[in-house]
Design an enzyme around this catalytic site. Sequence first.
Site: not given
Ligand code: ATP
Ligand code: MEV
Ligand code: MG
Length: 387
Positions: A204, A193
């Site tokens: 997360d 992460e």
């Molecule tokens: N199934 C997947 N296949 C490929 N890449 C992935 C996949 N799941 C996540 N990723 C990677 O994680 C990135 C998205 O992560 P990001 O932290 O921006 O969003 P999120 O984790 O969905 O949302 P949040 O962090 O707000 O909960 C993508 O751009 C990619 O690099």
């Molecule tokens: C925005 C945030 O608080 C949550 C993302 O799901 C980032 C983090 O806690 O690492």
């Molecule tokens: Mg994320």
Amino acid sequence: MEVKARAPGKIILAGEHAVVHGSTAVAASIGLYTYVSLQVSPSNENDDRLILQLKDTSLEFSWPIGRIKDALSSLGGPFPSTPMSCSSETFNLILAMIEEQNIPEAKTSLASGVSAFLWLYTSILGFKPATVVVTSDLPLGAGLGSSAALCVAFSAALLACSDTVNMDMKQEGWLVFGESELELLNKWAFEGEKIIHGKPSGIDNTVSTYGNMIKFRSGNLTRIKSSMPLKMLITNTKVGRNTKALVAGVSERTLRHSDAMSFVFDAVDSISKELANVIQTPAPDDQSIIAKEEKLEELMEMNQGLLQCMGVSHASIETVLRTTLKYKLVSKLTGAGGGGCVLTLLPTLLSGTIVDKVIAELESCGFQCLIAGIGGNGAEICFSASS
Ligand SMILES: Nc1ncnc2c1ncn2[C@@H]1O[C@H](COP(=O)(O)OP(=O)(O)OP(=O)(O)O)[C@@H](O)[C@H]1O
Ligand SMILES: C[C@@](O)(CCO)CC(=O)[O-]
Ligand SMILES: [Mg+2]
């Protein structure tokens, strides 16, 4: 032998962003998973390869093991039982290996997930040839923790194949790790992460590892148990955003207005603690459930106001808030904001007709609605004889 791992996505009920700055947050896993299948190949000295297939984005990477060794063997891996951060020098070596694979321009945001993979793979399993396949139920980059679910599922599959974790490969079905293995897995996932998010709080990956519902503050989790039915509508605005950039934006605002922002973070801390108490307090009858739902709605509304104050709301999120309010329903963004997903509390006594109407109106705006189970299992693995 093939090992499969699955790890759930999550919703944050209160406290996103502020949790990066030391406030309490409350999160729950959801019944949408990322799956990783890992098959170590028999060695064939001339053509040993590490292959990564990202099915959701139709991308495949393939590196000769010799190329990976040239770049990373001086680090002395594998070291599966000692989670370590990827240094910036190593990160640059990994990026060079990814750039050689020519990711299409529109998909360059995926490089961070691939970098996390290469770091976790070589640190936990070393330089074995293998094929790794990823699929996910989760929308990517939409606030439902796809990056954490990816890192947790990678770490789970890799640790299950490493010598550090002893699992009975003959057992059938999905298996849960023991407590100390979960802790190790969570630490590795956090390192992944960090590559994707820059400065994650760890909430997360922790909720994806352990599942259920947690209260989280400064790296420490408290498991919590809801004493009431919790139903949330999740609306994906489909506005793309990047958690790393949003987290960095809040940090910059904090540098510019440190006094004001510290009050904001304190207020969020109180909201999250109160929300956790409301969720856990016993509710003996319908009346007390309704009273608790009203409190949750008010806390969600207050949290959303403070997220706006941090600069992470978005016009699409405001549209969801306005639309659901027409039906007297309260919403807040979840995850990093800037687009992505919004949660709407669906009170227990709300009629199905109203739910259908609000979903139809949200979908007519181009959004996508889903109702996912809240608080299921965390990371699990499954062994199967390879075909
Ligand atoms: N199934 C997947 N296949 C490929 N890449 C992935 C996949 N799941 C996540 N990723 C990677 O994680 C990135 C998205 O992560 P990001 O932290 O921006 O969003 P999120 O984790 O969905 O949302 P949040 O962090 O707000 O909960 C993508 O751009 C990619 O690099
Ligand atoms: C925005 C945030 O608080 C949550 C993302 O799901 C980032 C983090 O806690 O690492
Ligand atoms: Mg994320």
